[in-house]
Write a protein that holds these residues in place. Sequence first.
Motif, PDB file in Angstrom:
ATOM      1  N   ASP A   1      -5.676  10.310  -3.276  1.00 51.92           N
ATOM      2  CA  ASP A   1      -6.356   9.013  -3.211  1.00 51.92           C
ATOM      3  C   ASP A   1      -7.753   9.148  -2.611  1.00 51.92           C
ATOM      4  OD1 ASP A   1      -4.049   7.917  -4.202  1.00 51.92           O
ATOM      5  OD2 ASP A   1      -3.493   6.868  -2.361  1.00 51.92           O
TER       6      ASP A   1
ATOM      7  N   ASN B   1      -4.469  -7.593  -5.877  1.00 52.27           N
ATOM      8  CA  ASN B   1      -4.332  -6.706  -4.712  1.00 52.27           C
ATOM      9  C   ASN B   1      -4.066  -5.256  -5.114  1.00 52.27           C
ATOM     10  OD1 ASN B   1      -4.770  -8.671  -2.713  1.00 52.27           O
ATOM     11  ND2 ASN B   1      -2.655  -9.371  -2.931  1.00 52.27           N
TER      12      ASN B   1
ATOM     13  N   ALA C   1      -4.387  -1.316  -5.341  1.00 53.79           N
ATOM     14  CA  ALA C   1      -4.722  -0.296  -4.354  1.00 53.79           C
ATOM     15  C   ALA C   1      -4.342   1.063  -4.920  1.00 53.79           C
ATOM     16  CB  ALA C   1      -3.976  -0.557  -3.047  1.00 53.79           C
ATOM     17  N   THR C   2      -4.776   2.110  -4.237  1.00 54.37           N
ATOM     18  CA  THR C   2      -4.419   3.461  -4.667  1.00 54.37           C
ATOM     19  C   THR C   2      -2.928   3.677  -4.470  1.00 54.37           C
ATOM     20  OG1 THR C   2      -4.953   4.369  -2.498  1.00 54.37           O
ATOM     21  CG2 THR C   2      -6.717   4.376  -4.156  1.00 54.37           C
TER      22      THR C   2
ATOM     23  N   ASN D   1      -2.608   3.329  -0.284  1.00 51.81           N
ATOM     24  CA  ASN D   1      -2.966   1.918  -0.494  1.00 51.81           C
ATOM     25  C   ASN D   1      -4.391   1.549  -0.087  1.00 51.81           C
ATOM     26  OD1 ASN D   1      -0.451   1.183  -1.597  1.00 51.81           O
ATOM     27  ND2 ASN D   1       0.431   1.087   0.462  1.00 51.81           N
ATOM     28  N   LEU D   2      -5.360   2.373  -0.484  1.00 53.66           N
ATOM     29  CA  LEU D   2      -6.761   1.992  -0.291  1.00 53.66           C
ATOM     30  C   LEU D   2      -7.080   0.882  -1.302  1.00 53.66           C
ATOM     31  CD1 LEU D   2      -8.504   5.490  -0.077  1.00 53.66           C
ATOM     32  CD2 LEU D   2      -8.170   3.874   1.784  1.00 53.66           C
ATOM     33  N   PRO D   3      -7.649  -0.231  -0.868  1.00 52.64           N
ATOM     34  CA  PRO D   3      -7.974  -1.307  -1.817  1.00 52.64           C
ATOM     35  C   PRO D   3      -9.043  -0.835  -2.808  1.00 52.64           C
ATOM     36  CG  PRO D   3      -8.355  -1.999   0.465  1.00 52.64           C
ATOM     37  CD  PRO D   3      -7.973  -0.573   0.494  1.00 52.64           C
ATOM     38  N   LYS D   4      -8.743  -0.974  -4.083  1.00 51.75           N
ATOM     39  CA  LYS D   4      -9.661  -0.488  -5.124  1.00 51.75           C
ATOM     40  C   LYS D   4     -10.912  -1.354  -5.250  1.00 51.75           C
ATOM     41  CE  LYS D   4      -6.406   1.941  -8.060  1.00 51.75           C
ATOM     42  NZ  LYS D   4      -5.871   2.070  -9.412  1.00 51.75           N
TER      43      LYS D   4
END
Length: 142
Positions: A25, A96, A98-99, A103-106
């Motif tokens: 990610d 919402n 995310a990766t 869970n990095l917000p895209k």
Amino acid sequence: MTEVVIIMIDVVGRYFGAPLRGAQDITQMGLVLIVFGGMALCDRVGGHINVDLFEKKFPPTVIWLGDFISAWLGAIIFAAIAVYVLESAALSRMLNLATNIINLPKAWFQYFVVAACIITAFGMALRGIGLMLTGTSGKGAA
């Protein structure tokens, strides 16, 4: 350098059976920052790949026309990328997205792409205006 260090830590960790969690990610989003973040500077310093096999055979006017068209075409393409990625970022925020692993917000990375594309498009348009005002490309005149 950060990208290289993260990949190195992940590779060494895999060798010992403990890969870096989220390395994929971080690497993917880091490459987004590297590629789009450097695009305007690359255009400004003329860092794009040029194939000039026939450049000395063409008159300066043809070379200027190629430079002029490429500057404006690049500006249009990067402006279009900015518009479509902005729409995609709105969708990413709404859903919402995310990766996969950490869970990095895209959306925030997409907003960065939008800003970088706007800067690049603006720079290319300025180059096109400069070519229009000067009438020379700075190449092939010698």
